[in-house]
Motif scaffolding. Structure first.
Motif, PDB file in Angstrom:
ATOM      1  N   THR A  30       0.893  -1.277  -0.052  1.00  0.00           N
ATOM      2  CA  THR A  30       0.049  -0.345   0.111  1.00  0.00           C
ATOM      3  C   THR A  30       0.510   0.992   0.160  1.00  0.00           C
ATOM      4  OG1 THR A  30      -0.156  -0.198   1.889  1.00  0.00           O
ATOM      5  CG2 THR A  30      -1.905  -0.987   0.742  1.00  0.00           C
ATOM      6  N   LEU A  31       1.892   1.111   0.610  1.00  0.00           N
ATOM      7  CA  LEU A  31       3.502   2.243   0.516  1.00  0.00           C
ATOM      8  C   LEU A  31       3.652   2.619  -0.649  1.00  0.00           C
ATOM      9  CD1 LEU A  31       4.135   2.135   4.154  1.00  0.00           C
ATOM     10  CD2 LEU A  31       2.317   3.925   2.911  1.00  0.00           C
ATOM     11  N   LYS A  32       3.803   3.476  -1.451  1.00  0.00           N
ATOM     12  CA  LYS A  32       5.167   3.984  -2.060  1.00  0.00           C
ATOM     13  C   LYS A  32       6.572   3.052  -1.729  1.00  0.00           C
ATOM     14  CE  LYS A  32       3.359   8.051  -3.546  1.00  0.00           C
ATOM     15  NZ  LYS A  32       3.527  10.149  -3.596  1.00  0.00           N
ATOM     16  N   ALA A  33       7.598   2.810  -2.633  1.00  0.00           N
ATOM     17  CA  ALA A  33       8.343   2.246  -2.332  1.00  0.00           C
ATOM     18  C   ALA A  33       9.679   3.575  -0.892  1.00  0.00           C
ATOM     19  CB  ALA A  33       9.448   1.863  -3.378  1.00  0.00           C
ATOM     20  N   GLY A  34       9.744   4.148  -1.356  1.00  0.00           N
ATOM     21  CA  GLY A  34      10.489   5.314  -0.135  1.00  0.00           C
ATOM     22  C   GLY A  34      10.043   5.752   0.707  1.00  0.00           C
ATOM     23  N   SER A  35       8.217   5.719   1.184  1.00  0.00           N
ATOM     24  CA  SER A  35       8.198   5.531   2.155  1.00  0.00           C
ATOM     25  C   SER A  35       8.127   4.223   3.111  1.00  0.00           C
ATOM     26  CB  SER A  35       6.452   5.566   2.060  1.00  0.00           C
ATOM     27  OG  SER A  35       6.291   7.099   1.259  1.00  0.00           O
ATOM     28  N   TYR A  36       8.012   3.069   2.361  1.00  0.00           N
ATOM     29  CA  TYR A  36       7.934   1.582   2.818  1.00  0.00           C
ATOM     30  C   TYR A  36       9.757   1.884   3.689  1.00  0.00           C
ATOM     31  CZ  TYR A  36       8.538  -2.731   3.369  1.00  0.00           C
ATOM     32  OH  TYR A  36       8.544  -4.750   4.326  1.00  0.00           O
ATOM     33  N   ARG A  37       9.816   2.036   2.733  1.00  0.00           N
ATOM     34  CA  ARG A  37      12.365   1.695   3.238  1.00  0.00           C
ATOM     35  C   ARG A  37      12.053   2.963   4.217  1.00  0.00           C
ATOM     36  NH1 ARG A  37      13.023   2.002  -2.225  1.00  0.00           N
ATOM     37  NH2 ARG A  37      12.472   4.103  -2.391  1.00  0.00           N
ATOM     38  N   ALA A  38      11.183   3.955   4.344  1.00  0.00           N
ATOM     39  CA  ALA A  38      11.699   4.717   5.755  1.00  0.00           C
ATOM     40  C   ALA A  38      10.507   4.388   6.753  1.00  0.00           C
ATOM     41  CB  ALA A  38      11.014   6.420   5.021  1.00  0.00           C
ATOM     42  N   TRP A  39       9.577   3.744   6.633  1.00  0.00           N
ATOM     43  CA  TRP A  39       8.827   3.398   7.194  1.00  0.00           C
ATOM     44  C   TRP A  39       9.807   2.065   8.608  1.00  0.00           C
ATOM     45  CZ3 TRP A  39       6.558  -1.807   7.333  1.00  0.00           C
ATOM     46  CH2 TRP A  39       5.489  -1.891   8.635  1.00  0.00           C
ATOM     47  N   ARG A  40      10.322   0.955   7.437  1.00  0.00           N
ATOM     48  CA  ARG A  40      10.940  -0.103   7.647  1.00  0.00           C
ATOM     49  C   ARG A  40      12.601   0.236   9.268  1.00  0.00           C
ATOM     50  NH1 ARG A  40      10.065  -3.709  10.152  1.00  0.00           N
ATOM     51  NH2 ARG A  40      12.228  -4.651   9.074  1.00  0.00           N
TER      52      ARG A  40
END
Length: 54
Positions: A30-40
């Motif tokens: 559901t998140l954009k790739a960059g947002s997912y990486r930042a969240w992780r």
């Protein structure tokens, strides 16, 4: 809930029945790739500093 820094994976599992791996998969979809990486990164950093966080 998973985007909040104050909610643990165990809380999510208790409320919604989703395991940590399920939450990560859902977030990846559901998140954009960059947002997912930042969240992780944020989840990893919190987890390594304090045991009661995600």
């Amino acid at each position: 809930m998973a985007l909040s820094d104050h909610v643990s994976f165990s809380d999510i599992q208790n409320l919604h029945g989703l395991r940590e791996a399920d939450v990560k998969l859902l977030m990846r979809k559901t998140l954009k790739a960059g947002s997912y990486r930042a969240w992780r990164k944020r989840v990893h950093d919190f987890g390594s500093r304090r045991a009661h966080y995600k």
